[in-house]
Design an enzyme around this catalytic site. Structure first.
Site: not given
Ligand code: NAD
Ligand code: UFG
Length: 338
Positions: A12, A31-32, A124, A149, A153, A177, A200
């Site tokens: 994203i 970013d790593n 999310s 996870y 959030k 999202y 999916l």
């Protein structure tokens, strides 16, 4: 004045960088590459014809973040960086809490130090939990997430709401999202999962390209029109555009605001599989398999608040999502690995 994009090399994040650069915004990326390839950022430059600063660092690295804020005038942050695989989070909870929570806390502390008070956060639909009936609206009570996870959030949403109470000048947009799929229409950037995909659409495209033999459809005995689960699939380019609107909103408002980013449509697993085959002309062999633990029968959004507050609506439908996911997979059969 620049927008800091954490996790900007990811699925994203890379699409959002393209939207921001195309809109003439200055960006800085950190970013790593724990779940991405820096090649994505090379392609963002190629697609936009624009350059930007790129820091190869972990967001939990406080000194690295301080350097970014010292060397750039960061006016707002879009915080994508985080681990996102539901199943893996059950196996590795410590790593998920460490990465997702500590990165957010370090980021918020450094933002405070440098007086930056505008944040867009990747939340999310998982925060709605199991108890709410779709279409899901932002004022519904949040459910108890069923995995580590999801808990990260929910916890980060709570942290940001608390922060906005403590600091009346802070603005946090919590973007919830739904199911992002698709890819940039150029086929140059897209989703690049490690190993066998859990989600999916990447599974479908890898079956279509011949990397996997067949799709397992997890359950056809749900109380839905064709018995398979309904999800609100959203084109990643629409989602990315939503971030541009959210940053602008954060610049002009204060407080914490949760906003759904979805189409408002629920499509079944078989709708997606059949639409994919029709649009691409490529058949996707599948078998019906047992239900997957933790899956809800139907998850789709009410997108009205995003339209009202952000002036944002989706433009792409399921056909474009299938077309662009396939275009990316076909042109990059092994992802960014050249
Ligand atoms: P992604 O894995 O492709 O992107 C995340 C990026 O963050 C990767 O480039 C990764 O290398 C980087 N990263 C992770 N931890 C880091 C750290 N500590 N320091 C620096 N970089 C780090 O995932 P995505 O699909 O682009 O998702 C972006 C965000 O959106 C995530 O926070 C995810 O949880 C959230 N989200 C995704 C979905 C989805 O279905 N894709 C759904 C809801 C929410
Ligand atoms: N599915 C299959 N076969 C597969 C993969 C998925 O039938 O091989 C089905 C699932 O059972 C589900 C649907 O396809 O019905 C969508 O599954 P995904 O794994 O693509 O997406 P989820 O809705 O399960 O998960 C997404 C995000 C998570 C987020 C969750 C909750 O990937 O990050 O939504 O909103 F936590």
């Amino acid at each position: 004045m620049a927008i800091l994009v954490t996790g900007g090399s990811g699925f994203i994040g890379s699409h959002t960088c393209v939207q921001l650069l195309d809109a003439g915004r200055e960006i800085v990326v950190v970013d790593n590459y724990c779940n991405s390839d820096p090649e994505a950022l090379a392609r963002v430059r190629e697609l936009t014809g624009k350059d930007f600063k790129q820091y190869d660092a972990d967001v939990r690295d406080r000194e690295a973040l301080r350097r970014i804020f010292t060397e750039n005038h960061i006016e707002a942050v879009i915080h994508f960086a985080g681990l996102k695989a539901v199943g893996e989070s059950v196996q590795m909870p410590i790593e998920y809490f460490d990465n997702n929570l500590i990165s957010t806390l370090v980021l918020l502390e450094v933002m405070k130090e440098f007086g930056c008070k505008r944040l867009v956060f990747s939340s999310s639909a998982t925060v709605y939990g199991a108890g709410n009936q779709p279409p899901l609206t932002e004022e519904m009570p949040l459910g108890a997430p069923t995995n580590p996870y999801g808990r990260t959030k929910s916890m980060i949403e709570d942290i940001l709401r608390d922060l906005c109470v403590a600091d009346a000048e802070f603005s946090a947009v919590l973007l919830r999202y739904f199911n992002p799929i698709g890819a940039h229409p150029s086929g140059r950037i897209g989703e690049n999962p490690n190993g066998i995909p859990n989600n999916l659409m990447p599974y479908v495209t890898q079956v279509a390209i011949g990397r996997l033999p067949k799709l397992s459809v997890f359950g056809d005995d749900y109380n839905t029109p064709d018995g398979t689960c309904l999800r609100d699939y959203i084109h990643v380019v629409d989602l990315a555009r939503g971030h541009l609107c959210a940053v602008d909103y954060a610049m002009e408002h204060t407080g914490a605001e949760a906003i759904n980013l979805g189409t408002g449509e629920g499509y079944s697993v078989l709708d997606l599989v059949h639409t994919f085959a029709r649009v691409t002309g490529v058949d996707v062999p599948y078998v019906i398999a047992p239900r997957r633990d933790g899956d809800l029968p139907a998850v789709y959004s009410c997108p009205d608040k995003a339209k009202e507050l952000l002036g944002w609506e989706t433009e792409f439908g399921l056909e474009e999502m299938c077309r662009d996911s396939w275009n990316w997979q076909k042109n990059n059969p092994t992802g960014y690995n050249k």
